[in-house]
Scaffold this active site. Structure first.
Site, mmCIF file in Angstrom:
data_model
loop_
_atom_site.group_PDB
_atom_site.id
_atom_site.type_symbol
_atom_site.label_atom_id
_atom_site.label_comp_id
_atom_site.label_asym_id
_atom_site.label_seq_id
_atom_site.Cartn_x
_atom_site.Cartn_y
_atom_site.Cartn_z
ATOM 1 C CB CYS A 184 -0.892 0.049 1.245
ATOM 2 S SG CYS A 184 -1.966 -1.390 1.466
ATOM 3 C CB CYS A 235 -3.452 -1.887 -1.739
ATOM 4 S SG CYS A 235 -4.986 -1.375 -0.945
#
Length: 361
Positions: free
Chosen positions: A42, A73
């Site tokens: 992320c 992500c």
């Protein structure tokens, strides 16, 4: 891949700061974290629930994390794949609106723009604000204002210019002329006739500078090669305005600017007459919050304004700033720390940052 229960990060000061940023969901351009229990990477600032610290690894790039076995992500899109698609859709919508305004046609409504882009209306509104920094309605209003200004400057009658720009009524433009154009439509058509701009000049360590001041405040602080060129630039912007020598207020303003260049400390606090779109003014106000001696990059400034994909829009607003120093666009740099464009020259930008850094040190 290492076992999830095993600590995967070194608890040094750098990673302590990254961990604190992760918990605050603070965007940090160029830094990423992976969650070993989920196998995803992320960007810092991801809206997902923070993981346990022992399950986190930090990376300097998405490619590095992907090579280590993590997948991007889907929520924060660290590779920017979805962001690129969204940006292209917004650019296409902007082009549609610009074409309509140029042709004198009605601007497509939000529902039509969203349908052409292939998104639900509410979703496209959110995407447009993230990318452009304004709503489609505000963007369309800025286009109409630009067309109106161009038509008036070309000598069209006010009524004809208002109609061709797509404004509903002439009275509305007159009532809100300061917000739409920065002055009344008649004044624009007359090239600034009726405007009185007092000018003062000084010689600074960064070269000749000019301060232009209306009755509302400073509307221009410009660096240049000499007084003649600075005066000519102001006259080109307001060809029919009365440009007069400095009064006491303008003389005091230029003295304060010169003193600040010699010893840059704190904000250059002057009454300002800023002329720009609502979005530009929002960016300029954010610039004034950056302390002397500090810098931010365009992406970080865009994130502070709630538009993480709006770095280019922020850069354009910085380029449109005509009030040097008081609106310190020189404090915005590239993501890698490199100096980007500055309307008064990269050399001046570098010199300003050196002066502020030396004062801060």
């Amino acid at each position: 891949m290492s076992d999830a229960a095993e600590p995967l990060i070194d608890h040094d000061a750098g990673e302590e700061a990254l961990w604190a940023a992760l918990l605050r969901r603070e965007p940090l351009p160029g830094r990423f974290y992976a969650v070993t229990t989920q196998g995803v990477v992320c960007r810092l600032g991801c809206p997902a629930k923070p993981p346990l610290r022992r399950n986190v690894r930090f990376f300097d790039s998405v490619a590095e994390a992907v090579s280590a076995g993590f997948r991007p992500c889907l929520r924060c899109d660290p590779q920017g794949a979805r962001a690129g698609i969204h940006a292209a859709a917004v650019r296409a919508a902007c082009a549609d609106m610009e074409a309509a305004v140029s042709a004198g046609d009605a601007v497509p409504p939000l529902a039509a723009l969203a349908e052409r882009a292939g998104y639900a209306r509410h979703h496209f509104l959110r995407l447009f604000r993230q990318v452009a920094g304004v709503t489609p309605a505000s963007y369309a209003a800025a286009l109409r204002a630009r067309r109106l200004g161009e038509a008036l400057a070309a000598g069209e009658r006010v009524a004809d210019a208002v109609a061709s720009a797509g404004f509903g009524s002439e009275s509305r433009v007159y009532e809100d002329g300061a917000r739409v154009l920065g002055m009344t439509p008649g004044s624009v058509r007359r090239g600034g006739a009726g405007e009185v701009i007092r000018t003062a000049f000084g010689s600074s360590a960064l070269g000749p500078l000019m301060v232009g001041m209306t009755g509302r405040g400073v509307c221009s602080i410009e660096f240049g090669e000499d007084e003649a060129r600075l005066r000519a630039g102001l006259a080109a912007r307001f060809p029919a305005a009365r440009i007069e020598p400095a009064d006491e207020a303008a003389s005091e303003a230029v003295a304060r600017v010169l003193a600040w260049v010699e010893e840059p400390c704190g904000a250059l606090d002057l009454p300002l007459d800023l002329r720009g779109t609502a979005f530009q003014k929002r960016v300029w106000e954010a610039l004034r919050l950056i302390p002397a001696g500090g810098t931010v990059d365009y992406a970080e400034l865009a994130a502070r304004l709630g538009m993480p994909q709006g770095a280019r829009a922020v850069a354009r607003a910085c380029a449109g700033n005509g009030v040097a120093l008081a609106v310190p666009c020189h404090r915005v740099v590239g993501r890698d720390g490199a100096l980007r464009g500055y309307r008064w020259g990269i050399a001046r930008k570098a010199a300003l940052l050196r002066l502020e850094g030396a004062r801060r040190g």
